[in-house]
Design a protein around this motif. Sequence first.
Motif, PDB file in Angstrom:
ATOM      1  N   PRO A 183       0.738  -1.341  -0.182  1.00  0.00           N
ATOM      2  CA  PRO A 183       0.124  -0.197   0.334  1.00  0.00           C
ATOM      3  C   PRO A 183       0.688   1.613  -0.162  1.00  0.00           C
ATOM      4  O   PRO A 183       2.118   1.271   0.436  1.00  0.00           O
ATOM      5  CB  PRO A 183      -0.790  -0.450   1.410  1.00  0.00           C
ATOM      6  CG  PRO A 183      -0.142  -1.287   2.775  1.00  0.00           C
ATOM      7  CD  PRO A 183       0.688  -1.957   1.201  1.00  0.00           C
ATOM      8  N   VAL A 184       0.742   2.340  -0.613  1.00  0.00           N
ATOM      9  CA  VAL A 184       1.291   3.892  -0.598  1.00  0.00           C
ATOM     10  C   VAL A 184      -0.003   4.850  -0.554  1.00  0.00           C
ATOM     11  O   VAL A 184      -0.732   5.083  -0.892  1.00  0.00           O
ATOM     12  CB  VAL A 184       1.883   3.685  -1.688  1.00  0.00           C
ATOM     13  CG1 VAL A 184       2.558   5.725  -2.312  1.00  0.00           C
ATOM     14  CG2 VAL A 184       2.470   2.974  -2.259  1.00  0.00           C
ATOM     15  N   MET A 185       1.202   5.585   0.516  1.00  0.00           N
ATOM     16  CA  MET A 185      -0.010   6.577   0.872  1.00  0.00           C
ATOM     17  C   MET A 185      -0.610   7.942  -0.345  1.00  0.00           C
ATOM     18  O   MET A 185       0.957   8.047  -0.462  1.00  0.00           O
ATOM     19  CB  MET A 185      -0.130   7.526   1.970  1.00  0.00           C
ATOM     20  CG  MET A 185      -0.177   5.741   3.338  1.00  0.00           C
ATOM     21  SD  MET A 185      -1.728   4.933   3.749  1.00  0.00           S
ATOM     22  CE  MET A 185      -2.577   6.370   4.285  1.00  0.00           C
ATOM     23  N   VAL A 186      -1.147   8.102  -1.114  1.00  0.00           N
ATOM     24  CA  VAL A 186      -0.978   9.056  -1.782  1.00  0.00           C
ATOM     25  C   VAL A 186      -1.416  10.617  -1.186  1.00  0.00           C
ATOM     26  O   VAL A 186      -2.997  10.562  -0.896  1.00  0.00           O
ATOM     27  CB  VAL A 186      -1.628   8.721  -3.566  1.00  0.00           C
ATOM     28  CG1 VAL A 186      -0.990  10.347  -4.192  1.00  0.00           C
ATOM     29  CG2 VAL A 186      -0.934   7.844  -3.281  1.00  0.00           C
ATOM     30  N   VAL A 187      -1.328  11.111  -1.761  1.00  0.00           N
ATOM     31  CA  VAL A 187      -1.771  12.960  -0.956  1.00  0.00           C
ATOM     32  C   VAL A 187      -1.575  13.827  -2.568  1.00  0.00           C
ATOM     33  O   VAL A 187      -1.358  14.207  -3.090  1.00  0.00           O
ATOM     34  CB  VAL A 187      -0.905  13.596   0.088  1.00  0.00           C
ATOM     35  CG1 VAL A 187      -1.878  14.952   0.132  1.00  0.00           C
ATOM     36  CG2 VAL A 187      -1.790  13.111   1.053  1.00  0.00           C
ATOM     37  N   ASP A 188      -3.411  14.232  -2.905  1.00  0.00           N
ATOM     38  CA  ASP A 188      -3.333  15.086  -3.697  1.00  0.00           C
ATOM     39  C   ASP A 188      -3.572  15.959  -3.067  1.00  0.00           C
ATOM     40  O   ASP A 188      -4.495  16.856  -3.019  1.00  0.00           O
ATOM     41  CB  ASP A 188      -4.728  14.402  -5.050  1.00  0.00           C
ATOM     42  CG  ASP A 188      -4.241  13.793  -5.574  1.00  0.00           C
ATOM     43  OD1 ASP A 188      -3.193  13.393  -5.945  1.00  0.00           O
ATOM     44  OD2 ASP A 188      -5.119  12.880  -6.221  1.00  0.00           O
TER      45      ASP A 188
END
Length: 163
Positions: free
Chosen positions: A96-101
């Motif tokens: 899993p990778v936490m992605v922030v737009d």
Amino acid sequence: MNENYINISGFIGTDVETRVLGDGVTVATFRVASTPRRWSNRDRTWMDAETNWYTVNAWRQLGRNCAESLQKGDAVALYGKLTTQVWTAADGASRPVMVVDAAVIGHDLNRGRSSFERTVVEGIDERALAEINSGYGVGGGQVSSDGETIEELVGETSLATTG
């Protein structure tokens, strides 16, 4: 809508990479490390918790400004929409990778000094843009200085600068 928004304070851990997508939209991508600190009553001292890593995507003008302003090692504060993406590693394991737009990014002034230089978007009348945005009121939608977004949101209202 059940979207998660997050505030992050941390350090940029990779170079800022910029891509221009097929439709001409710019996106800047980089990783941010954030290490929470906790007070230990037992030891009577502050202790570092495990570091969290986030992939940050900054779109359009925000992405262009990030590419011009940020570099690896900078302390930043940011706000954006948090999602989790899962990818399969070469060994077949899911990661899993936490992605922030990102919606807002800036240098963390608790950790240093910075200076501000306003970007000028050709063909946009800043006063007309401010007047349109003020009509939405507090908590209302806001119009971006990105040309495509303005035309979509305000229709026939002219934001072009006059000669």
